[in-house]
Design a protein around this motif. Sequence first.
Motif, short mmCIF file in Angstrom:
data_model
loop_
_atom_site.label_atom_id
_atom_site.label_comp_id
_atom_site.label_asym_id
_atom_site.label_seq_id
_atom_site.Cartn_x
_atom_site.Cartn_y
_atom_site.Cartn_z
N ARG A 1 0.84 -1.20 0.00
CA ARG A 1 0.00 0.00 0.00
C ARG A 1 0.87 1.25 0.00
NH1 ARG A 1 -4.08 0.00 4.77
NH2 ARG A 1 -5.02 1.60 3.46
N GLU B 1 -9.92 -7.53 9.48
CA GLU B 1 -10.30 -8.03 8.16
C GLU B 1 -11.82 -8.07 8.01
OE1 GLU B 1 -8.19 -11.70 7.90
OE2 GLU B 1 -6.30 -10.74 7.34
N ARG C 1 -12.99 -4.61 7.34
CA ARG C 1 -12.76 -4.26 5.95
C ARG C 1 -13.87 -4.82 5.05
NH1 ARG C 1 -10.29 -0.55 2.75
NH2 ARG C 1 -9.95 -1.41 0.68
N GLU C 2 -14.30 -6.04 5.33
CA GLU C 2 -15.40 -6.63 4.55
C GLU C 2 -16.69 -5.84 4.74
OE1 GLU C 2 -15.88 -10.79 5.41
OE2 GLU C 2 -13.75 -11.21 5.03
N SER D 1 -16.84 -2.69 5.47
CA SER D 1 -16.61 -1.44 4.74
C SER D 1 -16.89 -1.61 3.25
CB SER D 1 -15.17 -0.96 4.96
OG SER D 1 -14.84 0.07 4.06
N THR D 2 -16.40 -2.71 2.70
CA THR D 2 -16.60 -2.97 1.26
C THR D 2 -18.09 -3.08 0.94
OG1 THR D 2 -14.47 -4.09 1.14
CG2 THR D 2 -16.04 -4.55 -0.63
N THR E 1 -15.42 5.79 2.73
CA THR E 1 -14.20 5.00 2.52
C THR E 1 -13.34 4.83 3.76
OG1 THR E 1 -13.04 6.99 1.81
CG2 THR E 1 -14.07 5.65 0.08
N VAL F 1 -11.79 3.53 7.05
CA VAL F 1 -11.72 2.32 7.88
C VAL F 1 -10.78 2.65 9.03
CG1 VAL F 1 -11.17 -0.14 7.97
CG2 VAL F 1 -12.06 0.85 5.85
N ALA G 1 -4.79 -5.10 7.05
CA ALA G 1 -6.19 -5.41 6.76
C ALA G 1 -6.91 -4.28 6.03
CB ALA G 1 -6.93 -5.73 8.06
N GLY G 2 -6.19 -3.20 5.72
CA GLY G 2 -6.79 -2.14 4.91
C GLY G 2 -7.24 -0.90 5.64
N ALA G 3 -6.82 -0.72 6.90
CA ALA G 3 -7.20 0.50 7.63
C ALA G 3 -6.73 1.74 6.89
CB ALA G 3 -6.62 0.48 9.04
N THR G 4 -7.59 2.76 6.86
CA THR G 4 -7.21 4.05 6.27
C THR G 4 -6.79 5.05 7.35
OG1 THR G 4 -9.48 4.89 6.38
CG2 THR G 4 -8.83 3.72 4.36
#
Length: 243
Positions: A32, A191, A194-195, A197-198, A208, A210, A224-227
């Motif tokens: 990322r 995780e 994140r799901e 959120s999606t 958007t 997280v 896991a995609g945290a913003t």
Amino acid sequence: MGAGGEARKAELATNLARVEERIERACDAAGRKREDVTLIVVTKTHPASDVRLLAELGVGDVAENRDQEAAPKAAACADAALRWHFVGQLQTNKARSVAGYADRVHSVDRVRLVAALSNAAARAEREIGCAVQVAFDAASGSVGERGGVAPDGVTDLAEAIGAAQGLRLDGVMTVAPLAGPLAGRPQEAFEQLREISTGLRTAHPAATMVSAGMSADLEEAVRAGATHVRVGSAVLGQRPPLR
């Protein structure tokens, strides 16, 4: 600034650099970009003087979890270029105060709070970003030990925020659970967030954010995609005891 202030500023700069390095390494490992993750420094129990030093060191986002501490601190630092995030459990009777300074509330977990924040935001003529706090230790239809709605309640709460005057649905937030099936398994909790959120973004493409991960588990959150990661003690040191 006296010698004490200079020493504290140097200490904070060193700690910030360490946290920055951790975030950069985690982003590299996850493939990322570093700019995709926002560092929010949680300043609870630390003085306004620390918040000012953080601003001087380039920190743009700070968080608090108790209004009685946050409100005077935000007022004392009103001239600093900071975005204030509220991350703690929030009583509806504090919504008006929080709406006066918070740019974002990460801990929205019930419809009554949505209504209180909406009324307060409209009265203050402000727009407040909101995240639905998800509790992975909460049974269906209930609230978690540290706040947050059970995963099956996210959609309805998101709809309420999206329809509320003065509020903007920014995304979702969680705290790694201390109880339930995901206790001690922050990676899996993040995780699952994140799901969620999606799924949320199919109906709310702009939501958007997280918000996940703290000093101990920011790497798992980034993976896991945290913003947005919320880091306190790793930057400011151990918190002084509450008086």
